[in-house]
Scaffold this motif. Sequence first.
Motif, PDB file in Angstrom:
ATOM      1  N   ARG A 174       1.995  -5.518   3.666  1.00  0.00           N
ATOM      2  CA  ARG A 174       1.048  -6.203   4.538  1.00  0.00           C
ATOM      3  C   ARG A 174       1.081  -7.689   4.222  1.00  0.00           C
ATOM      4  O   ARG A 174       0.925  -8.088   3.061  1.00  0.00           O
ATOM      5  CB  ARG A 174      -0.360  -5.643   4.363  1.00  0.00           C
TER       6      ARG A 174
ATOM      7  N   ASN B  58       6.990   8.464  -2.460  1.00  0.00           N
ATOM      8  CA  ASN B  58       5.892   8.246  -1.519  1.00  0.00           C
ATOM      9  C   ASN B  58       6.382   7.328  -0.397  1.00  0.00           C
ATOM     10  O   ASN B  58       7.502   6.818  -0.423  1.00  0.00           O
ATOM     11  CB  ASN B  58       4.702   7.592  -2.238  1.00  0.00           C
ATOM     12  N   SER B  59       5.497   7.122   0.599  1.00  0.00           N
ATOM     13  CA  SER B  59       5.730   6.110   1.645  1.00  0.00           C
ATOM     14  C   SER B  59       4.999   4.836   1.246  1.00  0.00           C
ATOM     15  O   SER B  59       3.840   4.890   0.808  1.00  0.00           O
ATOM     16  CB  SER B  59       5.216   6.602   2.996  1.00  0.00           C
ATOM     17  N   TYR B  60       5.688   3.694   1.402  1.00  0.00           N
ATOM     18  CA  TYR B  60       5.123   2.399   1.026  1.00  0.00           C
ATOM     19  C   TYR B  60       5.154   1.473   2.243  1.00  0.00           C
ATOM     20  O   TYR B  60       6.058   1.550   3.076  1.00  0.00           O
ATOM     21  CB  TYR B  60       5.916   1.777  -0.124  1.00  0.00           C
ATOM     22  N   GLN B  61       4.146   0.584   2.307  1.00  0.00           N
ATOM     23  CA  GLN B  61       4.061  -0.361   3.419  1.00  0.00           C
ATOM     24  C   GLN B  61       3.655  -1.726   2.885  1.00  0.00           C
ATOM     25  O   GLN B  61       2.828  -1.841   1.982  1.00  0.00           O
ATOM     26  CB  GLN B  61       3.038   0.118   4.455  1.00  0.00           C
TER      27      GLN B  61
ATOM     28  N   VAL C 217       0.852  -1.189   0.000  1.00  0.00           N
ATOM     29  CA  VAL C 217       0.000   0.000   0.000  1.00  0.00           C
ATOM     30  C   VAL C 217       0.885   1.236   0.000  1.00  0.00           C
ATOM     31  O   VAL C 217       2.078   1.173   0.341  1.00  0.00           O
ATOM     32  CB  VAL C 217      -0.955   0.017   1.218  1.00  0.00           C
ATOM     33  N   MET C 218       0.296   2.376  -0.393  1.00  0.00           N
ATOM     34  CA  MET C 218       1.029   3.626  -0.453  1.00  0.00           C
ATOM     35  C   MET C 218       0.167   4.742   0.127  1.00  0.00           C
ATOM     36  O   MET C 218      -1.054   4.624   0.230  1.00  0.00           O
ATOM     37  CB  MET C 218       1.422   3.952  -1.900  1.00  0.00           C
ATOM     38  N   ARG C 219       0.802   5.825   0.521  1.00  0.00           N
ATOM     39  CA  ARG C 219       0.105   6.941   1.144  1.00  0.00           C
ATOM     40  C   ARG C 219      -0.716   7.718   0.113  1.00  0.00           C
ATOM     41  O   ARG C 219      -0.256   7.993  -0.998  1.00  0.00           O
ATOM     42  CB  ARG C 219       1.093   7.892   1.807  1.00  0.00           C
TER      43      ARG C 219
ATOM     44  N   SER D  76       6.926   1.331   7.466  1.00  0.00           N
ATOM     45  CA  SER D  76       6.829   1.979   6.162  1.00  0.00           C
ATOM     46  C   SER D  76       8.225   2.342   5.659  1.00  0.00           C
ATOM     47  O   SER D  76       9.163   2.517   6.439  1.00  0.00           O
ATOM     48  CB  SER D  76       5.951   3.222   6.247  1.00  0.00           C
TER      49      SER D  76
ATOM     50  N   GLN E 205      -4.516   8.449   4.328  1.00  0.00           N
ATOM     51  CA  GLN E 205      -4.946   7.063   4.172  1.00  0.00           C
ATOM     52  C   GLN E 205      -3.880   6.237   3.456  1.00  0.00           C
ATOM     53  O   GLN E 205      -3.017   6.772   2.752  1.00  0.00           O
ATOM     54  CB  GLN E 205      -6.258   7.002   3.378  1.00  0.00           C
ATOM     55  N   TRP E 206      -3.965   4.924   3.640  1.00  0.00           N
ATOM     56  CA  TRP E 206      -3.155   3.984   2.879  1.00  0.00           C
ATOM     57  C   TRP E 206      -4.047   3.364   1.804  1.00  0.00           C
ATOM     58  O   TRP E 206      -5.139   2.885   2.102  1.00  0.00           O
ATOM     59  CB  TRP E 206      -2.597   2.880   3.775  1.00  0.00           C
TER      60      TRP E 206
END
Length: 772
Positions: A286, A281-284, A247-249, A298, A253-254
Motif C-alpha cells: 500500500r 501467504n498473500s502479501y499486498q 499487509v498480509m492475509r 497481491s 482480512q488484510w
Amino acid sequence: MEEVVEKRKSQEGKAEQRNIRSSDLRNATMRREILLVLVLAIVGCNAQQSCPSNLGWNMFRESCYKFEAFPSIVQSGAMVICQQDGAHLLSVNSFAEHEFITKWLLQNDIRRVDWITSGKSRETSVFWDGDSTISTTLYYKKGGAPANGTSFPVVYTYTGTEYLWGVGSATKQYAFICEIKLNDVYKIIQEFRDFDYGMDVENAGDAPRGPTFLQQPHDTAILGENVTRVTLECLADGNPEPSYEWVMRSGSQWVPVPLGGRYTITTGKLEISKPQESDENSYQCRASNDVGTSLSTSAQLSFGSLGTFNRVPSAKVTGAEYSGIQIECPTIEAKPAKTYQWYKDSVLTFIRPNFQKHTFLSRTGKLYFSELNLSDQGMYYCVVNLFAYGFGDNIVSVSSDSKTSEPFELKVTSGGGRSFQPEILNQFPYVFPPSPVKGGDVLIECFAYGTGPLIYTWSRTDNKPLPLGHSFDSNNRILYLTKVQLADSGPYKCHVKSTTTNQEDEATTQLVIQARPYFTYPLTHMHLDVGSRLSWHCEAAGMPSPTYTWYKNGKVFTGDVAAGIVVSKNSLTIEKVEVERDSGMYQCGAENLYGVTFSTAQLRVLKIPPSFDKRPMPKSITAALNGEVTITCNPVAAPIPNYKWLKDGSDLNLSPMDVQAEGVHYQLLRNGNLIIRKLAQNDQGRYTCEVDNGIGTASDYTDLLVLDATTISTAPANDKVEVNLTATLLCRGSHSPEIDNQMHTSKLLVIIDYFLEPEYRPGEGNMKGSLY
C-alpha cells in the motif's frame, strides 16, 4: 518572398538543420521548449488542421471523431452530448468513412457492442440527422435492413467478422460516436487539464499527485532448504514521495505485516529473513501520500515441497515386440509442481526422446514406446524434480529437491506382427498446463502407437493459422505456444502418418486460454470543476469474466445513494462532486479465479477563483484594416466562468455563439474569445475581459491597434508539453479580405515542410496560422 523560395531549394542545408532539431529537441528531455519564428508570405495556399487527440478525438480526412464507449445512452441523449462540443452524432457519407469507422471499432472495441449513429433508416436510403444528408449506398449486415415502410435508428453492429449497419431502437442505450469538421474544432470547449492546473508550479511533474504503481509485487516460490532471505518489491510514483505499508492475509482480512524481527521494509521492498513455511501467504503493498492511498496487486509467497515414493517394488511390465506400451511413474506429492525424467539401468543412460524416436516422455510423467524393440528391455527409473511453473524468474532456490522411484522391469517378448497402423492414444492431444493462462507458455502433446517412422503435423480446424512464434519438439510430437493470448483459444488437430504402412490417424483438442483480468478501458485521471458530474467507467477482460469492486484511498467504496454517489458494477457516478468529500485516489478492481487487477486514477475537485497570472492576455496586438482579429481570454478558473467584454470601459453586451450570424461585427465564442470582423479605425482601443465564476472575479485587457497593412495579431509564445501529447501554438494574422495569406511556420529559420514532417500540422478556419 525570394528568400523563402531560396531556403526551400536548399535541401541539404535543410536536412542538416532537421537533424539538429531531432537531436536537440526530440531526444533531449521529457519536456520540450519550443521557440518559433514566423514568416508571413502572401501566397494562395490551403492548410490543414489537426484534431485534439489529447481529448480523445481521432482524425480522418477533414473530420474529427470521438468514440464514446461509456456511458451507454439513447440516441437523443447522445446527440445532446455531441452538441455540447459543437459536434454532431456520426453521419456516414462515403465508403472510405465507413471503412475508417469499422477499422477503428475492430481494433479498439473488445466488447463488440452496438454503436448508435445519427442515421434514420428509410425505404431505400438513410437520412443522417447529424449533417442533414442522405445516403443511398447502404452497408447493412445480411438480413439487417429494416422492413419496407419502417424507420429505425442505424447502429454499427458486430457480425462476428466485421462491423456493419443494423437496426437499432430509439429507447435502447448504446455507445456512440461524435463527429466534427476540422474547421470547427475551435468549438470544442473542453480543455486538457493536468496536475498543474490551478497550482502555483512551473511543471505538471512538480504538482501534488497521488501514488500510482510503477512496479507490482510478483508471486514468488521458495524451493529447497536453507534460503536465507526472500524479498517482495513494489514501487509507486507520486508527489510527495509515497510511503509504503505491507499487509498480509488473515482469514478474509488484510492485517499489517509485523515489523521487526525477521520482517523489514525499505522504501517499497519487504524483506523476510530466514523464511519459514509459516510465512506462506498473500502479501499486498500500500502506497500513501498527502493525496491518498493506492493498493498494489497481491503476491503469493509459496514454499515448495516434494514427498517420497512408496518403496514397494513395482510390478513387472511386459510387452510384445513391435507393439506399443507405456510405463507410469508412481504417485508422489509435490508443491507447487514437478517435472519428470527417466533413465534405463544406469543414471548414465537417461531416455532422450529426440534421439530415441520411438520413445516419448509426457508432462504427466508417463514414458511411452510407440513400438517396442528387444533392446528396450531393462530396468527403468522415474526421477521427479521440484518445479515452480509460471513463476518466471521469481524462484528462490539454494538446491532443488529430487527423488528417484523404485525400478520398473520392462520385459519385451519376441514374435508377433511387424506392422501396425498408427493409433493416437485417448489421452492425446494433451494440453500442459491443464489450465493455461494468458501470457504464459503452453505445450500440446500428441503420441501414437504404430509402426514407424511416424510423421506428426499440426493445424487448427477453424481455418486459422497456428499462432505466431510457435515451435515443435520431440519430433513434432510437442507443439509449443509462447506467451499465449485469448485469440489462441480454439481447436488444435494432431495428424500422424506412418511412412511404412502409409496409414494415418488424427485427433483434436480444444485449447481454452484462461486470463487474469486486464483492463481494456482503464480509468483516467479527472480534474473536475466543483459541482460538476463525475461518470467513471472501467472495463476489464478475463477468463472467467471478472467481477468489479471499487476502492477509495485503499478502502472498499460502495458509494452513498442519498448523497448522489452510485457504484454499479464497473461504473461510478457522483452527481455533484465536492472538494473535501470526493477528492482522492480511486481504484477499479477486477477479479476472477486468477487474481485481482487494479486500474488507478486520481480525482481532483477544483474550486479556483479566476486568475490571469499564468495565462495573461497580450497587452497589445495589431490587426489589419478591413480584416479580422481574435482576442483571446483564457484565465485559469474552476468552475468555468462567465465572460463579459468591454471596449474602452463600455459593455459590448455579447452572448456566446458558435455560428457567425449575418453582419455580426463582434462575436463571443463559448471559450471566451472575442472575434472582431471587418475592422475599422474606430475599433482601435482597449478591450477588457471580465470573468466571474461565483468564487471570484478577475479581469485583464488587450490594446488593439488597427493598421492599413497585413500583421501578425497573435504571436506564438514559448510552451512546454509532455512527450506524445499535442501542443498548440497560436498564431493569427490579420489582413484585408482582398488578400489571401498563408502563415509559414519555421523552426530555427528553416521552413517546416508539413508533407515531410507530418508530426506538425497547421491550423485552418478560426485557428488558421496556429501550429499543432
